[in-house]
Design a protein around this motif. Structure first.
Motif, mmCIF file in Angstrom:
data_model
loop_
_atom_site.group_PDB
_atom_site.id
_atom_site.type_symbol
_atom_site.label_atom_id
_atom_site.label_comp_id
_atom_site.label_asym_id
_atom_site.label_seq_id
_atom_site.Cartn_x
_atom_site.Cartn_y
_atom_site.Cartn_z
ATOM 1 N N ILE A 60 -74.244 -29.657 -14.637
ATOM 2 C CA ILE A 60 -74.603 -28.435 -15.354
ATOM 3 C C ILE A 60 -74.727 -28.694 -16.847
ATOM 4 C CG2 ILE A 60 -73.819 -26.110 -15.945
ATOM 5 C CD1 ILE A 60 -72.523 -25.976 -13.177
ATOM 6 N N LEU A 102 -86.106 -23.445 -12.527
ATOM 7 C CA LEU A 102 -85.579 -24.718 -12.064
ATOM 8 C C LEU A 102 -85.390 -24.709 -10.550
ATOM 9 C CD1 LEU A 102 -82.835 -25.332 -14.790
ATOM 10 C CD2 LEU A 102 -85.211 -26.126 -14.772
ATOM 11 N N MET A 145 -77.907 -30.421 -17.662
ATOM 12 C CA MET A 145 -79.025 -29.496 -17.525
ATOM 13 C C MET A 145 -79.206 -28.704 -18.811
ATOM 14 S SD MET A 145 -79.323 -26.171 -15.049
ATOM 15 C CE MET A 145 -78.137 -25.317 -16.095
ATOM 16 N N MET A 193 -77.999 -33.357 -10.906
ATOM 17 C CA MET A 193 -77.840 -33.269 -12.354
ATOM 18 C C MET A 193 -76.701 -32.318 -12.706
ATOM 19 S SD MET A 193 -80.457 -32.168 -15.450
ATOM 20 C CE MET A 193 -81.512 -33.600 -15.301
ATOM 21 N N TYR A 252 -80.490 -29.671 -9.399
ATOM 22 C CA TYR A 252 -79.383 -29.423 -10.319
ATOM 23 C C TYR A 252 -78.115 -29.026 -9.573
ATOM 24 C CZ TYR A 252 -83.431 -29.354 -13.341
ATOM 25 O OH TYR A 252 -84.594 -29.692 -13.965
ATOM 26 N N GLN A 295 -80.718 -20.470 -13.050
ATOM 27 C CA GLN A 295 -81.690 -21.492 -12.693
ATOM 28 C C GLN A 295 -83.011 -20.875 -12.246
ATOM 29 O OE1 GLN A 295 -79.629 -24.019 -9.877
ATOM 30 N NE2 GLN A 295 -78.362 -24.957 -11.459
#
Length: 304
Positions: free
Chosen positions: A193, A180, A196, A191, A185, A175
């Motif tokens: 994985i 990100l 994503m 969100m 996430y 990430q």
């Protein structure tokens, strides 16, 4: 609280890290109260905990490299080196970087991250333990695609925690590499994985899998470890400050010793075996580098 808010404002204005700034001031105050520092060292300042005006003044002095602030601006470890206290338990830094507020006695996995981070103690090196204590928690459900199926107590050193830590470490490195924010996430955010990955492919036009992205992140970590190895870092640098092995000072289980240094260091050595690094040196093993397509890194290490 107003003083803390003002201190944050000063740090933000001068692009100073709030964790390092706060910790080096606290370290200096403790050294002063222990008699290690005197007014002769501080330019006549009396360093005491709880003095909000002093804290504000020291931050300004650090930002402008004025008087004793010039020494504080160099960080805790350099100050500790100057006064000969780097081996003292109150020198709360790893690889020269100050330890954040998250206590490994409450979050063992965070302690793993403090110790093995390639650049020093960092509370954002991997997801925090409380997310994975109950299989009903959304964060726990979110990491099942990584192969994490059993809940783990936040304060215990277990083989399951050692097994899963590298997976969580690599997830956050992935990430980081993608730019990100972990607050958006899984497991820290909402969100999942898999979603994503689908969003990433939709935006970039890639057809990347979670496996490929994880391997890319693992390559970055191993290259960082190889660099540290070439520069002389060994597992001896992957140690927590002694104070973090003391019994908990307050709160639930106050006075209880959560884990001892020997058990923690044994877990770190085992962790390196799981990751594919030499447990005595922290150097990436030849087989791991070959697996990741980094055999050229082994050649560089052999020449150094």
């Amino acid at each position: 609280l107003k003083a803390i808010a003002k201190g944050n404002e000063i740090c933000n204005r001068y692009c100073m890290d709030t964790i390092s700034a706060g910790m080096v001031i606290a370290f200096a105050c403790e050294c002063f109260e222990k008699g290690i520092l005197t007014k002769a060292d501080t330019g006549g300042l009396e360093l005491r905990f709880g003095d909000a005006d002093l804290m504000i003044r020291l931050l300004e002095m650090m930002a402008h490299r004025e008087g004793f602030g010039d020494e504080l601006a160099e960080g805790m470890t350099r100050l500790a080196e100057r006064f000969g206290v780097t081996e003292q338990p109150f020198h709360l830094a790893v690889k020269g970087q100050e330890v954040p507020m998250h206590d490994p006695r409450i979050k063992v996995g965070v302690g793993f991250g403090y110790a093995i981070s390639t650049y020093g103690a960092d509370h954002m090196y991997a997801p925090h333990d409380p997310y994975f204590t109950d299989e009903k928690f959304l964060p726990f459900q979110a990491v099942k695609p990584l192969g994490i199926y059993r809940p783990m107590a936040a304060t215990e050193i277990t083989t399951e925690k050692v097994r899963t830590y590298p997976l969580l470490d690599t997830l956050w490195k992935m990430q980081d590499a993608l730019g990100l924010c972990v607050f958006g996430y899984a497991p820290r955010g909402v969100m999942p994985i898999e979603q994503m990955v689908r969003c990433l492919n939709a935006i970039t036009g890639w057809n990347a899998s979670l496996f490929e992205l994880m391997k890319a992140a693992e390559r970055a970590t191993m290259m960082a470890r190889a660099f540290n190895s070439r520069e002389g870092f060994t597992i001896d640098k992957d140690r927590l400050p002694g104070r973090l092995f003391d019994p908990k000072p307050d709160g639930p289980n106050a006075g209880q010793k959560i884990f001892d240094e020997k058990d923690f260091n044994r877990a770190i050595a085992m962790l390196y075996e799981v990751m594919g690094c030499d447990p005595k040196t922290d150097r990436p093993l030849r087989g791991k580098l070959l697996e990741l397509g980094l055999d050229w890194v082994e050649e560089i290490l052999n020449r150094s």
